[in-house]
Design an enzyme around this catalytic site. Structure first.
Site, PDB file in Angstrom:
ATOM      1  N   LYS A   1      -3.087  -5.424   7.624  1.00 29.66           N
ATOM      2  CA  LYS A   1      -2.568  -5.277   6.167  1.00 29.66           C
ATOM      3  C   LYS A   1      -1.854  -4.393   6.066  1.00 29.66           C
ATOM      4  CE  LYS A   1      -4.518  -8.172   3.964  1.00 29.66           C
ATOM      5  NZ  LYS A   1      -4.162  -9.636   2.375  1.00 29.66           N
ATOM      6  N   THR A   2      -0.499  -4.049   5.343  1.00 30.90           N
ATOM      7  CA  THR A   2       0.790  -4.122   5.118  1.00 30.90           C
ATOM      8  C   THR A   2       0.420  -1.930   5.177  1.00 30.90           C
ATOM      9  OG1 THR A   2       2.669  -5.884   4.332  1.00 30.90           O
ATOM     10  CG2 THR A   2       3.081  -3.078   3.997  1.00 30.90           C
ATOM     11  N   PHE A   3      -0.498  -1.759   3.085  1.00 29.85           N
ATOM     12  CA  PHE A   3      -0.429   0.027   3.342  1.00 29.85           C
ATOM     13  C   PHE A   3      -1.185  -0.079   4.180  1.00 29.85           C
ATOM     14  CE2 PHE A   3       1.439   0.968  -0.778  1.00 29.85           C
ATOM     15  CZ  PHE A   3       2.712   0.214  -0.686  1.00 29.85           C
TER      16      PHE A   3
ATOM     17  N   HIS B   1       1.154   1.021   7.831  1.00 38.31           N
ATOM     18  CA  HIS B   1       1.759   2.107   7.519  1.00 38.31           C
ATOM     19  C   HIS B   1       0.834   3.862   6.873  1.00 38.31           C
ATOM     20  CE1 HIS B   1       4.467  -1.367   6.667  1.00 38.31           C
ATOM     21  NE2 HIS B   1       5.597  -0.424   6.634  1.00 38.31           N
TER      22      HIS B   1
ATOM     23  N   ASP C   1       4.900  -2.869  11.545  1.00 38.92           N
ATOM     24  CA  ASP C   1       3.066  -2.885  10.628  1.00 38.92           C
ATOM     25  C   ASP C   1       2.097  -4.182  11.286  1.00 38.92           C
ATOM     26  OD1 ASP C   1       4.150  -4.795   9.091  1.00 38.92           O
ATOM     27  OD2 ASP C   1       3.667  -4.240   7.063  1.00 38.92           O
TER      28      ASP C   1
END
Ligand code: AMP
Ligand code: ZN
Ligand code: ZN
Length: 441
Positions: free
Chosen positions: A97-99, A102, A276
């Site tokens: 996933k993104t967060f 990153h 990501d």
């Protein structure tokens, strides 16, 4: 543009640091008698105008860019960077996933250790709050130091044109109160921007170039740049859609604008272009319904999609576990701390106690959808090639035309530390081993 290479002035920023790459010394230039006498009578331009620029490091994230998008014939700029530099298919951390990813890319820790365990979660230490992609209270983020803070502490100026967590006063203390509370202390990048999807690609690139136009003393040395539209198109229409192709072409154009801007400034840059995670096609025909995994009387589903998390209704733990744990059609379920070791995930108290991972391309949902759809998502098994992420590194530090074997994205932060001139981090989950043979020496 004219470059007057003055070796004596070169690269003071990098002097004396533990940096595995030594930029080549620029050759001295010869000077004719005529030009020497002209120089004696002409006022010297400011040092900035003539000094060769030290290479900067720019970390670019193209959200949801799968490495195979490079083979679609839509990316002249990215493909050229890959050909002139180092490229690989990179494994994201779990969950894809993104967060979480990153934050891994800039900390070198897996999500279980850095604490951004999902795009949305709760924390027993803060029972009244929920983390969302808009949460900037430092306590969510403080478990791991991002590279821009390490750099700022070392006196290296940084600038972020969007990156999850870059708007957080990192290390600060949150005081609850009216209007969302206040934060004291903490540090941010020297320049940063509040995330806003409406800022165009061109504006994002131009901000980077404008920051690099500054005089050397106030010019950032490490920068980030973030693009979201490839991910958005992947969600809306799936990875094989014309919409993704259009977004890929648009971001490639933005990369072209960045390269042109750097060339015009005469600014050498080590570019590290990453994603990501990748993207998998989803469909209304591939749904695992909640009631096929649990009796709703026993459990509350706290997240759904490519994976689902559950909490037991108090007193129903045994009943829930009896039905939930193990293999199901198109999903596997575990007690979170007992997830397979290769995920490096499940022990952080921010992760709910039960975790079900769908087979790639399937979705765990409360109900069957009302209308048919063909879309895309990510969050699946990080070893699945559909979740793989773009990696390209190009610039004066890197050899040309190197294709690396797949590596884990925890290794990116150690690479960035090398490029910026920071000492190797201690206690990180990754290291720079994949890159040692790709540095130019
Ligand atoms: P995901 O749900 O994992 O696909 O998250 C992707 C979305 O995260 C993007 O479409 C952005 O809207 C959002 N996003 C990316 N960066 C940030 C940020 N720094 N702050 C808030 N939201 C962001
Ligand atoms: Zn993403
Ligand atoms: Zn996404």
């Amino acid at each position: 543009m004219t470059r007057l290479p003055l070796a004596a002035l070169a690269l003071t920023l990098l002097a004396g640091c533990a940096y595995p790459y030594t930029p080549p010394a620029l050759p001295p230039i010869g000077e004719s008698a005529a030009s020497a006498s002209a120089r004696a009578t002409t006022p010297r331009p400011a040092a900035d105008a003539v000094a060769p620029r030290a290479p900067v490091t720019i970390l670019v994230s193209i959200d949801g860019f799968r490495p195979d998008y490079l083979t679609r014939g839509l990316t002249p700029n990215l493909s050229r960077l890959a050909a002139e530099g180092v490229s690989a298919s990179m494994r994201p951390s779990f969950p894809s996933k993104t967060f979480p990813n990153h934050w891994t890319l800039v900390t070198g820790l897996v999500p279980d250790r850095h604490g951004i365990v999902a795009n949305g979660f709760t924390d027993p230490a803060h029972p009244d709050a929920r983390f969302t992609m808009a949460s900037d209270q430092p306590y969510w983020w403080n478990a791991a130091e991002p590279i821009w803070i390490t750099a700022e502490k070392a006196g290296i100026p940084t600038a972020t044109m969007f990156w999850p967590g870059s708007n957080v006063a990192w290390g600060g203390t949150f005081h609850p109160g009216d209007y969302g509370g206040t934060v004291t202390g903490g540090m941010r990048p020297h320049d940063w921007q509040q995330f806003n999807q409406n800022v165009t690609d061109r504006q994002r690139v131009d901000s980077i170039i404008d920051w690099l136009r500054r005089p050397a003393a106030s010019r950032p040395h490490f920068l980030t740049l973030y693009f979201d539209e490839v991910d958005s198109a992947g969600h809306d229409a799936g990875p094989d859609s014309p919409q993704v192709n259009a977004a890929v072409g648009k971001v490639d154009e933005a990369i072209g604008r960045l390269l042109a801007g750097l060339a015009e400034l005469g600014q050498p840059a080590n570019l590290v272009v990453v994603a990501d995670h990748g993207m998998a096609a989803t469909s209304s025909d591939r749904i695992v319904t909640e009631d096929s995994l649990v009796d709703p009387a026993d459990a509350v589903m706290t997240e759904d999609g490519p994976y689902a998390t559950f909490r037991a209704v108090p007193g129903h733990e045994a009943a829930l576990e009896h039905r939930l744990l193990g293999h199901h059609d198109h999903a596997d379920c575990w007690r979170s701390p007992a997830m397979p070791a290769r995920f490096h995930y499940g022990r952080n108290p921010r992760i709910p106690p039960y975790f079900c991972l769908a087979q790639t391309g399937w979705l765990i949902q409360a109900k069957r959808p009302d209308a048919p759809f063909a879309k895309g998502t990510h969050g699946y098994d990080n070893a699945d090639p559909a979740m793989a992420a773009l990696f390209i590194a190009q610039g004066p530090a890197f050899r040309s035309g190197v294709r690396l074997a797949p590596f884990d994205n925890v290794d990116v932060a150690p690479l960035l530390r090398d490029l910026i001139g920071l000492p190797a981090g201690r206690g990180l989950d990754g290291n720079d081993a994949p890159f040692r043979r790709v540095f130019k020496r």
